[in-house]
Design a protein around this motif. Sequence first.
Motif, short mmCIF file in Angstrom:
data_model
loop_
_atom_site.label_atom_id
_atom_site.label_comp_id
_atom_site.label_asym_id
_atom_site.label_seq_id
_atom_site.Cartn_x
_atom_site.Cartn_y
_atom_site.Cartn_z
N LEU A 80 0.82 -1.21 0.00
CA LEU A 80 0.00 0.00 0.00
C LEU A 80 0.86 1.26 0.00
O LEU A 80 0.42 2.31 -0.47
CB LEU A 80 -0.95 0.00 1.20
CG LEU A 80 -2.02 -1.10 1.18
CD1 LEU A 80 -2.95 -0.97 2.39
CD2 LEU A 80 -2.84 -1.05 -0.12
N THR A 81 2.08 1.16 0.50
CA THR A 81 3.00 2.30 0.43
C THR A 81 3.37 2.60 -1.01
O THR A 81 3.40 3.77 -1.44
CB THR A 81 4.27 2.02 1.25
OG1 THR A 81 3.91 1.87 2.63
CG2 THR A 81 5.27 3.16 1.11
N VAL A 82 3.62 1.55 -1.80
CA VAL A 82 3.93 1.74 -3.21
C VAL A 82 2.73 2.33 -3.94
O VAL A 82 2.86 3.24 -4.77
CB VAL A 82 4.36 0.41 -3.87
CG1 VAL A 82 4.60 0.60 -5.36
CG2 VAL A 82 5.61 -0.14 -3.19
N LEU A 83 1.54 1.84 -3.61
CA LEU A 83 0.31 2.36 -4.21
C LEU A 83 0.13 3.84 -3.87
O LEU A 83 -0.16 4.67 -4.74
CB LEU A 83 -0.90 1.54 -3.72
CG LEU A 83 -2.23 1.77 -4.44
CD1 LEU A 83 -3.10 0.51 -4.33
CD2 LEU A 83 -3.00 2.96 -3.88
N ARG A 84 0.31 4.16 -2.60
CA ARG A 84 0.17 5.55 -2.14
C ARG A 84 1.18 6.45 -2.86
O ARG A 84 0.86 7.57 -3.27
CB ARG A 84 0.37 5.59 -0.63
CG ARG A 84 0.46 6.96 -0.01
CD ARG A 84 0.25 6.89 1.50
NE ARG A 84 1.03 5.86 2.15
CZ ARG A 84 2.19 6.06 2.79
NH1 ARG A 84 2.71 7.27 2.83
NH2 ARG A 84 2.81 5.06 3.38
N ASN A 85 2.41 5.96 -3.02
CA ASN A 85 3.43 6.73 -3.72
C ASN A 85 3.06 6.94 -5.19
O ASN A 85 3.40 7.97 -5.79
CB ASN A 85 4.79 6.05 -3.62
CG ASN A 85 5.36 6.11 -2.21
OD1 ASN A 85 4.95 6.93 -1.39
ND2 ASN A 85 6.31 5.23 -1.92
N GLY A 86 2.36 5.96 -5.78
CA GLY A 86 1.90 6.10 -7.16
C GLY A 86 0.92 7.26 -7.31
O GLY A 86 0.96 7.99 -8.31
N ILE A 87 0.06 7.43 -6.32
CA ILE A 87 -0.88 8.56 -6.33
C ILE A 87 -0.11 9.87 -6.19
O ILE A 87 -0.30 10.82 -6.96
CB ILE A 87 -1.90 8.42 -5.17
CG1 ILE A 87 -2.77 7.18 -5.37
CG2 ILE A 87 -2.77 9.68 -5.07
CD1 ILE A 87 -3.69 6.89 -4.19
N GLN A 88 0.77 9.92 -5.19
CA GLN A 88 1.50 11.16 -4.90
C GLN A 88 2.43 11.54 -6.05
O GLN A 88 2.51 12.72 -6.42
CB GLN A 88 2.32 10.98 -3.61
CG GLN A 88 2.96 12.27 -3.11
CD GLN A 88 1.96 13.29 -2.65
OE1 GLN A 88 1.23 13.06 -1.69
NE2 GLN A 88 1.89 14.43 -3.33
N ASP A 89 3.12 10.56 -6.63
CA ASP A 89 4.06 10.85 -7.71
C ASP A 89 3.34 11.44 -8.93
O ASP A 89 3.86 12.38 -9.57
CB ASP A 89 4.82 9.59 -8.12
CG ASP A 89 5.81 9.13 -7.06
OD1 ASP A 89 6.10 9.91 -6.14
OD2 ASP A 89 6.27 7.97 -7.15
N LEU A 90 2.16 10.90 -9.27
CA LEU A 90 1.42 11.44 -10.41
C LEU A 90 0.95 12.86 -10.10
O LEU A 90 1.07 13.76 -10.94
CB LEU A 90 0.21 10.56 -10.74
CG LEU A 90 -0.64 11.06 -11.91
CD1 LEU A 90 0.19 11.14 -13.20
CD2 LEU A 90 -1.86 10.15 -12.13
N ALA A 91 0.46 13.09 -8.88
CA ALA A 91 0.01 14.42 -8.50
C ALA A 91 1.17 15.42 -8.53
O ALA A 91 1.00 16.56 -9.00
CB ALA A 91 -0.61 14.39 -7.10
N ASP A 92 2.35 14.99 -8.07
CA ASP A 92 3.51 15.88 -8.05
C ASP A 92 3.93 16.30 -9.46
O ASP A 92 4.50 17.39 -9.65
CB ASP A 92 4.69 15.20 -7.36
CG ASP A 92 4.48 15.06 -5.85
OD1 ASP A 92 3.58 15.73 -5.30
OD2 ASP A 92 5.21 14.25 -5.23
#
Length: 314
Positions: free
Chosen positions: A35-47
């Motif tokens: 879920l950390t990798v998933l969460r980072n996927g959301i944040q990275d796209l937003a960034d």
Amino acid sequence: MKKTIIAAGLVSLLSSTAMAENVGVSMALFDDNFLTVLRNGIQDLADGMDNVDVQIEDAQNDVAKQLDQINNFVASGVDAIIVNPVDTSATEAMTQAATSAGVPLVFVNRQPINVDMLPDNQAFVASNEVDSGTLETIEVCDLLKAAGKDEANIYVMMGELSNQAAVQRTADIHDVMAAGKCAVTLNIIDEQTANWSRDEAQDLMTNWLSTGEAFDAVISNNDEMAIGAIQAMKAGGIDMDVVIVAGIDATQDALQAMQAGDLDVTVFQNAAAQGSGALDAALKLARGEDVERKVYVPFELVTPDNIGDYMSQN
């Protein structure tokens, strides 16, 4: 005066055009590798996007806390909400909360109940769990056959029983057996939940080892539990060359266990792609664009033969 009004109107238009889109994200648990990798996927796209802000919160595996987060997102006026559900049986209340407020909602990774009846402004982004346990189990069967087995005794470790993925991945094992897709005859000695947890899996495997029952493989609903089982077996002096261990997710820890010769099978679930896909769907819904009700990111079988293709994926 007219020039002033026109100028003011232009400033207003530019300001509205530049206004950020706000997306609230409620994750079931931060303290989870996948879920950390998933969460980072959301944040990275937003960034990487202009004028997109995400507010990501940890529900800490608490259904009531997650519902409060969703209601708070609604109250704060977010443009869309993404939810990784703590308990998939509680998703109807989340759907209703978002629907009542007219806020688009995207469920990610964990399938909500009545997924085929989600409103038009809601979607589900994940991977098709029918494929996950099926790929895993068939590969275990093939490995057992290659080891000269015609019949094998196995243990099954299940995830949280309230979670659709755990239910489906376990059902996949039984479906492969019932459909005659297994190259050997599998006998399930026991199947119990370890709640996706490495520590709980280690304790469960230790208990199984204490029975002295002979077994040939451990099929786990996820990598964390598979790693816990491996730790218990190694502590118990089990030769990892003579037992097959399988998991799902292809986390970095799992891939390292595979490189070490301890884990034989995993299935890559592209957590980062699920995260970015969820944000993409949420933004499209917020903008009134069409989104498929179910958006699937394919599962991929990972073995020692192709592990090199996945070492940099997560």
